[in-house]
Design an enzyme around this catalytic site. Structure first.
Site, PDB file in Angstrom:
ATOM      1  N   SER A   1      40.333  34.691  34.532  1.00 28.65           N
ATOM      2  CA  SER A   1      39.789  33.957  35.679  1.00 28.65           C
ATOM      3  C   SER A   1      39.596  32.492  35.295  1.00 28.65           C
ATOM      4  O   SER A   1      39.597  32.149  34.110  1.00 28.65           O
ATOM      5  CB  SER A   1      38.433  34.577  36.047  1.00 28.65           C
ATOM      6  OG  SER A   1      37.686  33.738  36.901  1.00 28.65           O
TER       7      SER A   1
ATOM      8  N   TYR B   1      29.952  37.669  35.905  1.00 25.47           N
ATOM      9  CA  TYR B   1      31.421  37.594  36.017  1.00 25.47           C
ATOM     10  C   TYR B   1      31.978  36.635  34.968  1.00 25.47           C
ATOM     11  O   TYR B   1      32.970  36.942  34.285  1.00 25.47           O
ATOM     12  CB  TYR B   1      31.765  37.121  37.436  1.00 25.47           C
ATOM     13  CG  TYR B   1      33.232  37.132  37.798  1.00 25.47           C
ATOM     14  CD1 TYR B   1      33.874  38.316  38.174  1.00 25.47           C
ATOM     15  CD2 TYR B   1      33.974  35.953  37.817  1.00 25.47           C
ATOM     16  CE1 TYR B   1      35.208  38.315  38.539  1.00 25.47           C
ATOM     17  CE2 TYR B   1      35.308  35.948  38.178  1.00 25.47           C
ATOM     18  CZ  TYR B   1      35.928  37.129  38.546  1.00 25.47           C
ATOM     19  OH  TYR B   1      37.262  37.131  38.912  1.00 25.47           O
TER      20      TYR B   1
HETATM   21  P1  NAP Z   1      39.940  42.879  44.974  1.00 20.58           P
HETATM   22  O1  NAP Z   1      40.677  42.464  46.181  1.00 20.58           O
HETATM   23  O2  NAP Z   1      38.477  43.115  45.084  1.00 20.58           O
HETATM   24  O3  NAP Z   1      40.616  44.131  44.218  1.00 20.58           O
HETATM   25  C1  NAP Z   1      40.061  44.667  43.046  1.00 20.58           C
HETATM   26  C2  NAP Z   1      40.557  46.055  42.839  1.00 20.58           C
HETATM   27  O4  NAP Z   1      39.888  46.657  41.712  1.00 20.58           O
HETATM   28  C3  NAP Z   1      40.289  46.947  44.040  1.00 20.58           C
HETATM   29  O5  NAP Z   1      41.435  47.735  44.281  1.00 20.58           O
HETATM   30  C4  NAP Z   1      39.124  47.787  43.546  1.00 20.58           C
HETATM   31  O6  NAP Z   1      39.072  49.036  44.141  1.00 20.58           O
HETATM   32  C5  NAP Z   1      39.469  47.962  42.094  1.00 20.58           C
HETATM   33  N1  NAP Z   1      38.348  48.467  41.310  1.00 20.58           N
HETATM   34  C6  NAP Z   1      37.098  47.956  41.242  1.00 20.58           C
HETATM   35  N2  NAP Z   1      36.337  48.708  40.429  1.00 20.58           N
HETATM   36  C7  NAP Z   1      37.120  49.708  39.973  1.00 20.58           C
HETATM   37  C8  NAP Z   1      36.914  50.812  39.090  1.00 20.58           C
HETATM   38  N3  NAP Z   1      35.740  51.024  38.490  1.00 20.58           N
HETATM   39  N4  NAP Z   1      37.942  51.654  38.846  1.00 20.58           N
HETATM   40  C9  NAP Z   1      39.135  51.460  39.446  1.00 20.58           C
HETATM   41  N5  NAP Z   1      39.400  50.445  40.272  1.00 20.58           N
HETATM   42  C10 NAP Z   1      38.400  49.575  40.547  1.00 20.58           C
HETATM   43  O7  NAP Z   1      40.149  41.763  43.888  1.00 20.58           O
HETATM   44  P2  NAP Z   1      41.362  40.785  43.627  1.00 20.58           P
HETATM   45  O8  NAP Z   1      40.960  39.470  44.165  1.00 20.58           O
HETATM   46  O9  NAP Z   1      42.670  41.380  43.975  1.00 20.58           O
HETATM   47  O10 NAP Z   1      41.177  40.711  42.054  1.00 20.58           O
HETATM   48  C11 NAP Z   1      41.918  41.476  41.118  1.00 20.58           C
HETATM   49  C12 NAP Z   1      41.557  40.971  39.727  1.00 20.58           C
HETATM   50  O11 NAP Z   1      41.819  39.578  39.656  1.00 20.58           O
HETATM   51  C13 NAP Z   1      40.084  41.131  39.374  1.00 20.58           C
HETATM   52  O12 NAP Z   1      39.964  41.427  38.001  1.00 20.58           O
HETATM   53  C14 NAP Z   1      39.499  39.759  39.681  1.00 20.58           C
HETATM   54  O13 NAP Z   1      38.334  39.506  38.960  1.00 20.58           O
HETATM   55  C15 NAP Z   1      40.644  38.891  39.252  1.00 20.58           C
HETATM   56  N6  NAP Z   1      40.656  37.532  39.818  1.00 20.58           N
HETATM   57  C16 NAP Z   1      40.631  37.339  41.168  1.00 20.58           C
HETATM   58  C17 NAP Z   1      40.722  36.028  41.651  1.00 20.58           C
HETATM   59  C18 NAP Z   1      40.696  35.683  43.109  1.00 20.58           C
HETATM   60  O14 NAP Z   1      40.554  34.490  43.426  1.00 20.58           O
HETATM   61  N7  NAP Z   1      40.852  36.633  44.020  1.00 20.58           N
HETATM   62  C19 NAP Z   1      40.829  34.973  40.769  1.00 20.58           C
HETATM   63  C20 NAP Z   1      40.819  35.225  39.402  1.00 20.58           C
HETATM   64  C21 NAP Z   1      40.755  36.523  38.937  1.00 20.58           C
HETATM   65  P3  NAP Z   1      38.065  49.329  45.370  1.00 20.58           P
HETATM   66  O15 NAP Z   1      38.641  48.651  46.546  1.00 20.58           O
HETATM   67  O16 NAP Z   1      38.112  50.796  45.446  1.00 20.58           O
HETATM   68  O17 NAP Z   1      36.722  48.758  44.984  1.00 20.58           O
HETATM   69  C1  GCO Z   2      33.897  32.835  42.736  1.00 22.61           C
HETATM   70  C2  GCO Z   2      35.243  33.476  42.814  1.00 22.61           C
HETATM   71  C3  GCO Z   2      35.991  33.356  41.498  1.00 22.61           C
HETATM   72  C4  GCO Z   2      37.397  33.828  41.665  1.00 22.61           C
HETATM   73  C5  GCO Z   2      38.267  33.731  40.463  1.00 22.61           C
HETATM   74  C6  GCO Z   2      38.499  32.340  40.010  1.00 22.61           C
HETATM   75  O1  GCO Z   2      32.969  33.348  43.343  1.00 22.61           O
HETATM   76  O2  GCO Z   2      33.799  31.784  42.094  1.00 22.61           O
HETATM   77  O3  GCO Z   2      35.217  34.772  43.276  1.00 22.61           O
HETATM   78  O4  GCO Z   2      35.288  33.879  40.458  1.00 22.61           O
HETATM   79  O5  GCO Z   2      37.446  35.133  42.138  1.00 22.61           O
HETATM   80  O6  GCO Z   2      37.915  34.604  39.429  1.00 22.61           O
HETATM   81  O7  GCO Z   2      39.483  32.323  39.036  1.00 22.61           O
END
Ligand code: NAP
Ligand code: GCO
Length: 264
Positions: A145, A158
């Site tokens: 992240s 986080y």
């Molecule tokens: P999301 O839309 O919330 O999807 C996360 C997925 O993880 C969902 O399918 C969720 O399932 C699953 N999950 C959560 N807890 C779990 C568990 N204990 N066992 C199995 N599955 C589980 O998030 P996303 O934005 O696609 O993010 C995916 C990854 O990228 C995460 O690690 C997040 O921190 C990272 N990330 C996101 C962003 C962003 O801007 N979106 C940026 C940087 C990093 P449920 O729906 O069943 O809860």
């Molecule tokens: C927040 C966001 C971030 C992003 C992501 C950034 O509340 O600042 O959710 O943490 O999800 O991880 O890279």
């Protein structure tokens, strides 16, 4: 050239990949030739994922598994090896966030975030590494992240977890590089998924959420990322093209980490 990026014959497990970033990464790995396996926390979510993959013309294998539960993870990995094959590529994608000011956050809430975002990548990696060693190769990609590098209000747990995940990535690379296992991270910028939907909600008067405007001003690309923006980097880190890249975090952020922000 294209053979360098081919994933033909490889089995890829992407955790928490029914939708969002996990789904987009799994779809890109499939596009490069990999067999896609994913898990989610309950049958309803897995069925939703299976339908989404089928609608996209992808045959995926879905498993119910809570990645924080070591017994369930060990059982799932054994089942995947039996039913699909040894896992060549693991993407630790499942993650949660809680946006709560630190002094209002309970220790239990803090632990829940650490459990999914840091302990689970340890548990799942530990479960797949022995077979990767036997097979003579393996790729592990941890979804980090911006918060692996930066702090901000309300996301203490986080940021602690994603900073820890960066160091777990370097440690897996250090410990298992000699077995031809490469462990790298992808650090997405701000990506439009359900996880960030509350930060993009329109104001009652129809204007942009202030956080939405803030991210646009902080990103040289001038936009939020799409989950699909992470597909190419994931294919690179999963393929032979990155065989001497190890312990690296590839930030896919539209330039956020390079930029001081738009001048007023
Ligand atoms: P999301 O839309 O919330 O999807 C996360 C997925 O993880 C969902 O399918 C969720 O399932 C699953 N999950 C959560 N807890 C779990 C568990 N204990 N066992 C199995 N599955 C589980 O998030 P996303 O934005 O696609 O993010 C995916 C990854 O990228 C995460 O690690 C997040 O921190 C990272 N990330 C996101 C962003 C962003 O801007 N979106 C940026 C940087 C990093 P449920 O729906 O069943 O809860
Ligand atoms: C927040 C966001 C971030 C992003 C992501 C950034 O509340 O600042 O959710 O943490 O999800 O991880 O890279």
């Amino acid at each position: 050239m294209s053979n360098l990026f081919s994933l033909e014959g490889k089995v890829a497990l992407v955790t928490g990949a029914s939708y969002g970033i996990g789904f987009a990464i799994a779809s890109a790995l499939h596009g490069a030739g990999a067999t896609v396996v994913f898990n989610d926390i309950n049958q309803e979510k897995v069925d939703m994922g299976l339908k989404a993959y089928a609608d996209a013309g992808i045959t995926a294998h879905g498993y119910v598994c809570d990645v924080t539960n070591e017994e369930q993870v060990q059982a799932m990995v054994a089942k995947i090896e039996e039913e699909v094959g040894v896992i060549d590529i693991l993407v630790n994608n499942a993650g949660i966030i809680k946006r709560i000011p630190m002094v209002e956050m309970s220790a239990e809430q803090f632990r829940q975030v650490i459990d999914v975002d840091l302990n689970a990548p340890f548990i799942v990696s530990k479960a797949v590494i022995p077979s990767m060693i036997k097979k003579g190769h393996g790729k592990i990609i941890n979804i980090c992240s911006m918060m692996s590098e930066l702090g901000r209000e309300t996301v203490s747990a986080y940021a602690a977890a994603k900073g820890g995940l960066k160091m777990l990535t370097r440690n897996i690379a250090s410990e298992y590089g000699e077995y031809n296992i490469q462990c790298n991270g992808i650090g997405p910028g701000y990506i439009a998924t359900p996880q960030t939907a509350p930060l993009r909600e329109k104001q009652p008067d129809g204007s942009r959420h202030p956080f939405d405007s803030f991210i646009i001003a902080k990103t040289p690309a001038g936009r939020w990322g799409e989950a699909e923006d992470l597909g190419g980097p994931a294919v690179f880190l999963a393929s032979d093209a990155s065989n001497f890249v190890n312990g690296h975090i590839l930030y896919v952020d539209g330039g956020i980490l390079a930029y001081i922000g738009k001048q007023p």
